[in-house]
Motif scaffolding. Sequence first.
Motif, PDB file in Angstrom:
ATOM      1  N   ASP A  26      34.241  51.104  48.104  1.00  7.51           N
ATOM      2  CA  ASP A  26      33.321  51.048  46.976  1.00  7.51           C
ATOM      3  C   ASP A  26      33.587  49.779  46.179  1.00  7.51           C
ATOM      4  OD1 ASP A  26      35.608  51.492  45.409  1.00  7.51           O
ATOM      5  OD2 ASP A  26      35.207  53.626  45.179  1.00  7.51           O
ATOM      6  N   ALA A  27      32.794  49.565  45.126  1.00  8.46           N
ATOM      7  CA  ALA A  27      32.868  48.301  44.387  1.00  8.46           C
ATOM      8  C   ALA A  27      34.250  48.058  43.794  1.00  8.46           C
ATOM      9  CB  ALA A  27      31.811  48.296  43.284  1.00  8.46           C
ATOM     10  N   LYS A  28      34.859  49.094  43.201  1.00  8.67           N
ATOM     11  CA  LYS A  28      36.174  48.927  42.586  1.00  8.67           C
ATOM     12  C   LYS A  28      37.231  48.620  43.628  1.00  8.67           C
ATOM     13  CE  LYS A  28      39.267  51.151  39.251  1.00  8.67           C
ATOM     14  NZ  LYS A  28      39.482  52.357  38.395  1.00  8.67           N
ATOM     15  N   ALA A  29      37.170  49.323  44.744  1.00  8.30           N
ATOM     16  CA  ALA A  29      38.133  49.099  45.817  1.00  8.30           C
ATOM     17  C   ALA A  29      37.946  47.721  46.444  1.00  8.30           C
ATOM     18  CB  ALA A  29      37.998  50.185  46.878  1.00  8.30           C
ATOM     19  N   ARG A  30      36.702  47.246  46.517  1.00 11.03           N
ATOM     20  CA  ARG A  30      36.443  45.905  47.053  1.00 11.03           C
ATOM     21  C   ARG A  30      37.124  44.848  46.194  1.00 11.03           C
ATOM     22  NH1 ARG A  30      31.166  45.064  50.180  1.00 11.03           N
ATOM     23  NH2 ARG A  30      30.673  47.109  51.026  1.00 11.03           N
ATOM     24  N   ARG A  31      37.046  45.003  44.873  1.00  7.93           N
ATOM     25  CA  ARG A  31      37.679  44.022  43.975  1.00  7.93           C
ATOM     26  C   ARG A  31      39.189  44.027  44.149  1.00  7.93           C
ATOM     27  NH1 ARG A  31      33.541  45.989  40.481  1.00  7.93           N
ATOM     28  NH2 ARG A  31      34.988  47.481  39.517  1.00  7.93           N
ATOM     29  N   ARG A  32      39.793  45.210  44.234  1.00 11.17           N
ATOM     30  CA  ARG A  32      41.240  45.292  44.447  1.00 11.17           C
ATOM     31  C   ARG A  32      41.614  44.707  45.805  1.00 11.17           C
ATOM     32  NH1 ARG A  32      40.746  50.724  42.568  1.00 11.17           N
ATOM     33  NH2 ARG A  32      41.036  51.417  44.742  1.00 11.17           N
ATOM     34  N   ASN A  33      40.798  44.958  46.794  1.00  9.13           N
ATOM     35  CA  ASN A  33      41.063  44.509  48.159  1.00  9.13           C
ATOM     36  C   ASN A  33      41.118  42.983  48.254  1.00  9.13           C
ATOM     37  OD1 ASN A  33      41.375  44.926  51.022  1.00  9.13           O
ATOM     38  ND2 ASN A  33      39.225  44.387  51.284  1.00  9.13           N
ATOM     39  N   LEU A  34      40.376  42.301  47.369  1.00  7.76           N
ATOM     40  CA  LEU A  34      40.256  40.854  47.459  1.00  7.76           C
ATOM     41  C   LEU A  34      41.194  40.098  46.528  1.00  7.76           C
ATOM     42  CD1 LEU A  34      36.374  40.628  47.722  1.00  7.76           C
ATOM     43  CD2 LEU A  34      38.023  40.172  49.541  1.00  7.76           C
ATOM     44  N   GLN A  35      42.035  40.814  45.788  1.00 12.09           N
ATOM     45  CA  GLN A  35      42.952  40.137  44.878  1.00 12.09           C
ATOM     46  C   GLN A  35      43.895  39.227  45.665  1.00 12.09           C
ATOM     47  OE1 GLN A  35      44.875  43.185  42.560  1.00 12.09           O
ATOM     48  NE2 GLN A  35      43.051  43.601  41.324  1.00 12.09           N
ATOM     49  N   GLN A  36      43.881  37.946  45.316  1.00 13.82           N
ATOM     50  CA  GLN A  36      44.725  36.930  45.957  1.00 13.82           C
ATOM     51  C   GLN A  36      44.522  36.885  47.473  1.00 13.82           C
ATOM     52  OE1 GLN A  36      48.666  37.983  44.551  1.00 13.82           O
ATOM     53  NE2 GLN A  36      48.400  36.787  42.691  1.00 13.82           N
ATOM     54  N   ALA A  37      43.292  37.139  47.914  1.00 16.69           N
ATOM     55  CA  ALA A  37      42.994  37.120  49.348  1.00 16.69           C
ATOM     56  C   ALA A  37      42.553  35.746  49.832  1.00 16.69           C
ATOM     57  CB  ALA A  37      41.915  38.152  49.690  1.00 16.69           C
ATOM     58  N   PHE A  38      42.230  34.836  48.889  1.00 19.37           N
ATOM     59  CA  PHE A  38      41.748  33.506  49.252  1.00 19.37           C
ATOM     60  C   PHE A  38      42.580  32.442  48.551  1.00 19.37           C
ATOM     61  CE2 PHE A  38      38.072  36.388  49.311  1.00 19.37           C
ATOM     62  CZ  PHE A  38      37.642  36.223  50.624  1.00 19.37           C
ATOM     63  N   ALA A  39      42.565  31.247  49.117  1.00 22.15           N
ATOM     64  CA  ALA A  39      43.261  30.115  48.508  1.00 22.15           C
ATOM     65  C   ALA A  39      42.510  28.835  48.830  1.00 22.15           C
ATOM     66  CB  ALA A  39      44.694  30.023  49.013  1.00 22.15           C
TER      67      ALA A  39
END
Length: 245
Positions: A178-191
């Motif tokens: 869901d939207a909230k889990a998507r945001r948590r999932n992407l924390q510090q996922a890119f650089a």
Amino acid sequence: MNCQPWLKALVYKCTNIEHTCLLCGTSAEQPHPICIACEEDLPWLSEYCMHCALPLPMAGLTCAQCSRRAPAFEQVVAPWYYGFPVDTLISRFKHNRQWPLGRLMAEMLSLDLRHRFADGLARPSLLLPVPLAKRRQRERGFNQAGMLAKWLAKALAIDCNERLLRRTRETPAQQSLDAKARRRNLQQAFAVVDESALHGLHVAVVDDVLTTGATAQSIAALLRGAGARRVDVYCLARTTKPGQA
């Protein structure tokens, strides 16, 4: 990952020589391999949020989420909402390696962008595809966002850099969250590999579908923090709000 020579030839043949509609099989009778009837029946997105392109009942409005908190990106450009047959075409492009369908949609997105540039949309100086996790790219064999970005770059004469953004860790597939889990999932996922390459630039992030906007928001915030002046998002389709027709 680049297509093999015979795959490039297949894409060229289907999009430049044999102009048969890729959707219904009739003669396209226009420069792109889609007939006028099928093109008109695509789920064109005409009324949407001015920032995130969420389908809305009227044009020129801002959705509630963007009104409460402005996103890090300036604007999302998507010619279609995620409905039939665009959803099927994107799935066949991503999961069945039907590259001519991806090329067709990229060409149509480039035409839409040309019209918007002529109407005053600011033109970016760099295209950045959303990077795919290494494991998922090995399984799939290619990054669909990278292919779209390269096709757009050629059609629009805009530079494309596939190495400036990278995934820093493997993440579960966004589709199941869901939207909230998507945001948590992407924390510090890119650089960002080289922040100096972004200073003062207007860049556009390229992806296939924008759903909740979590990926676009995460990357746009990262790019702005690295010195980008403006970040737009170019994608093929925008999903509707859950429960919305």
